[in-house]
Design a protein around this motif. Structure first.
Motif, PDB file in Angstrom:
ATOM      1  N   ALA A  12       0.562  -1.173  -0.281  1.00  0.00           N
ATOM      2  CA  ALA A  12       0.012  -0.052  -0.147  1.00  0.00           C
ATOM      3  C   ALA A  12       0.756   1.122  -0.226  1.00  0.00           C
ATOM      4  CB  ALA A  12      -0.942   0.002   0.831  1.00  0.00           C
ATOM      5  N   VAL A  13       1.832   1.070   0.362  1.00  0.00           N
ATOM      6  CA  VAL A  13       2.476   2.694   0.772  1.00  0.00           C
ATOM      7  C   VAL A  13       3.659   2.785  -0.792  1.00  0.00           C
ATOM      8  CG1 VAL A  13       4.227   3.454   1.873  1.00  0.00           C
ATOM      9  CG2 VAL A  13       3.190   2.449   3.073  1.00  0.00           C
ATOM     10  N   GLY A  20       1.515   9.429  -5.441  1.00  0.00           N
ATOM     11  CA  GLY A  20       1.425  10.650  -4.642  1.00  0.00           C
ATOM     12  C   GLY A  20       2.347  11.253  -5.242  1.00  0.00           C
ATOM     13  N   GLY A  21       3.496  10.222  -5.629  1.00  0.00           N
ATOM     14  CA  GLY A  21       5.065  11.007  -6.698  1.00  0.00           C
ATOM     15  C   GLY A  21       5.143  11.307  -7.564  1.00  0.00           C
ATOM     16  N   VAL A  22       3.688  10.046  -7.946  1.00  0.00           N
ATOM     17  CA  VAL A  22       3.539  10.956  -9.505  1.00  0.00           C
ATOM     18  C   VAL A  22       3.268  11.831  -9.860  1.00  0.00           C
ATOM     19  CG1 VAL A  22       2.758  10.062 -12.085  1.00  0.00           C
ATOM     20  CG2 VAL A  22       4.771   8.591 -11.156  1.00  0.00           C
ATOM     21  N   ILE A  38      -8.656   9.210  -6.004  1.00  0.00           N
ATOM     22  CA  ILE A  38      -8.751   9.342  -4.992  1.00  0.00           C
ATOM     23  C   ILE A  38      -9.351   9.887  -3.069  1.00  0.00           C
ATOM     24  CG2 ILE A  38      -7.113  10.007  -2.860  1.00  0.00           C
ATOM     25  CD1 ILE A  38      -4.629   9.945  -4.359  1.00  0.00           C
ATOM     26  N   ASP A  39     -10.305  11.074  -4.128  1.00  0.00           N
ATOM     27  CA  ASP A  39     -11.653  11.627  -3.263  1.00  0.00           C
ATOM     28  C   ASP A  39     -12.318  10.095  -3.324  1.00  0.00           C
ATOM     29  OD1 ASP A  39     -10.254  13.759  -2.451  1.00  0.00           O
ATOM     30  OD2 ASP A  39     -11.794  15.020  -4.170  1.00  0.00           O
ATOM     31  N   LEU A  40     -12.754   9.164  -4.418  1.00  0.00           N
ATOM     32  CA  LEU A  40     -13.049   8.351  -5.359  1.00  0.00           C
ATOM     33  C   LEU A  40     -13.186   7.364  -3.610  1.00  0.00           C
ATOM     34  CD1 LEU A  40     -15.994   7.020  -6.394  1.00  0.00           C
ATOM     35  CD2 LEU A  40     -14.388   6.718  -8.153  1.00  0.00           C
ATOM     36  N   ILE A  41     -11.910   6.757  -3.885  1.00  0.00           N
ATOM     37  CA  ILE A  41     -11.972   5.152  -3.458  1.00  0.00           C
ATOM     38  C   ILE A  41     -11.838   5.818  -1.758  1.00  0.00           C
ATOM     39  CG2 ILE A  41      -9.304   4.175  -2.459  1.00  0.00           C
ATOM     40  CD1 ILE A  41      -8.848   5.018  -5.199  1.00  0.00           C
ATOM     41  N   MET A  42     -11.421   7.303  -0.935  1.00  0.00           N
ATOM     42  CA  MET A  42     -12.213   7.252   0.206  1.00  0.00           C
ATOM     43  C   MET A  42     -12.903   7.189   0.251  1.00  0.00           C
ATOM     44  SD  MET A  42      -8.203  10.073   1.050  1.00  0.00           S
ATOM     45  CE  MET A  42      -8.112   9.631   2.837  1.00  0.00           C
ATOM     46  N   TRP A  73      -3.483   2.580   0.653  1.00  0.00           N
ATOM     47  CA  TRP A  73      -2.752   3.562  -0.284  1.00  0.00           C
ATOM     48  C   TRP A  73      -3.140   4.955  -0.802  1.00  0.00           C
ATOM     49  CZ3 TRP A  73      -3.347   5.835  -5.253  1.00  0.00           C
ATOM     50  CH2 TRP A  73      -4.914   5.686  -5.536  1.00  0.00           C
ATOM     51  N   THR A  74      -4.467   5.615  -0.123  1.00  0.00           N
ATOM     52  CA  THR A  74      -4.767   6.406  -0.488  1.00  0.00           C
ATOM     53  C   THR A  74      -4.366   8.057  -0.126  1.00  0.00           C
ATOM     54  OG1 THR A  74      -7.719   6.118   0.309  1.00  0.00           O
ATOM     55  CG2 THR A  74      -7.187   6.083  -2.070  1.00  0.00           C
ATOM     56  N   ALA A  75      -4.876   7.156   1.597  1.00  0.00           N
ATOM     57  CA  ALA A  75      -3.879   8.324   2.470  1.00  0.00           C
ATOM     58  C   ALA A  75      -2.374   8.372   2.762  1.00  0.00           C
ATOM     59  CB  ALA A  75      -3.926   7.979   3.886  1.00  0.00           C
ATOM     60  N   PRO A  76      -1.477   7.265   2.802  1.00  0.00           N
ATOM     61  CA  PRO A  76      -0.601   7.575   2.151  1.00  0.00           C
ATOM     62  C   PRO A  76       0.503   8.650   0.196  1.00  0.00           C
ATOM     63  CG  PRO A  76      -0.388   5.558   2.706  1.00  0.00           C
ATOM     64  CD  PRO A  76      -1.363   6.301   2.313  1.00  0.00           C
ATOM     65  N   ALA A  77      -0.752   8.127  -0.659  1.00  0.00           N
ATOM     66  CA  ALA A  77      -0.120   8.966  -1.491  1.00  0.00           C
ATOM     67  C   ALA A  77      -1.243  10.748  -1.163  1.00  0.00           C
ATOM     68  CB  ALA A  77      -1.599   8.405  -2.906  1.00  0.00           C
TER      69      ALA A  77
END
Length: 185
Positions: A12-13, A20-22, A38-42, A73-77
Motif C-alpha cells: 500500500a505504501v 502520490g509521487g507521480v 483518490i477522493d472517490l476511493i476514500m 494506499w490513498t492516504a499515503p498518496a
C-alpha cells in the motif's frame, strides 16, 4: 497476522508513493484525475468493500493482502503528493531543471530522498491498521484459511467457549492488541 500486516502495508505504501509521487511531480490534468480517483476511493466504506471482494474471491493469504492493499494506499498518496509539491519548489530542484537534468533523474535523485522519511513513518502507521483489518476478516471467517493461524480466527474459535474458558479467546485478543499498540508506539 504480522506477515499480512507487513506485506499489505508495504504494498500500500509503495502504491501510495508511486501514485502520490507521480501526481505531485507531473501535476496538471494527471494531478486532477488522480486526486479525483483518490477522493472517490476514500469516499467508499473500505471495510465493507473489502468484505465484498474477499467473499467474491476465494479467501486466502494473497487475496487478503491484495484487497487490504487496494484500499490502504490513498492516504499515503495524498501525503507523498503534498511533500513532493513542497520539495519541487525548492531552489536545488529548480536549479536542476535549469541545468537540463532529466525529469526522471530529478525525481529519483532530488525528490525521493526527501519523501523516504515519510515512507518509513507511514509504513509504521499503516501496519497496525492492516493487522486489525486482517484480524477482523479472520474473525468473520473471511480471512486466511483455517490451517494458517491468525489472531482473528483464534478469537473466533475461542468465542464459543467464552463462559467456560475465557482465556481461549482472551489471550489472542490481548496479543493482537499488544502488537498493534507496540507497533504504534
Amino acid at each position: 497476522s504480522l506477515g499480512i500486516g507487513l506485506a499489505a502495508s508495504a504494498i500500500a505504501v509503495s502504491i501510495g508513493l508511486l501514485v502520490g509521487g507521480v501526481d505531485g511531480f507531473v501535476g496538471g490534468k494527471v494531478d486532477f484525475f488522480l486526486m479525483r480517483l483518490i477522493d472517490l476511493i476514500m469516499s467508499m466504506p473500505a471495510f465493507f468493500i473489502i468484505l465484498l471482494l474477499v467473499v467474491m474471491l476465494e479467501p486466502g493469504v494473497w487475496v487478503v493482502i491484495t484487497v487490504i492493499s487496494l484500499f490502504s494506499w490513498t492516504a499515503p498518496a495524498r501525503v507523498f503528493r503534498s511533500q513532493i509539491l513542497t520539495v519541487k519548489q525548492r531552489d536545488f530542484v529548480l536549479a536542476a531543471h535549469c541545468l537540463g537534468v532529466h525529469r526522471r533523474r530529478i525525481f529519483i535523485r532530488h525528490l525521493l530522498p526527501h519523501v523516504l522519511p515519510l515512507v518509513v513513518v507511514y509504513l509504521a502507521l499503516n501496519v497496525p491498521n492492516t493487522i486489525f483489518a486482517e484480524a477482523s476478516l479472520s474473525f468473520l471467517g473471511l480471512g486466511v484459511p483455517q490451517p494458517t493461524p491468525s489472531w482473528g480466527s483464534m478469537i473466533q474459535d475461542g468465542f464459543a467457549y467464552y463462559r467456560a474458558a475465557t482465556w481461549i479467546a482472551f489471550f489472542p485478543g490481548v496479543t493482537n492488541a499488544l502488537a498493534v499498540v507496540s507497533i504504534n508506539l
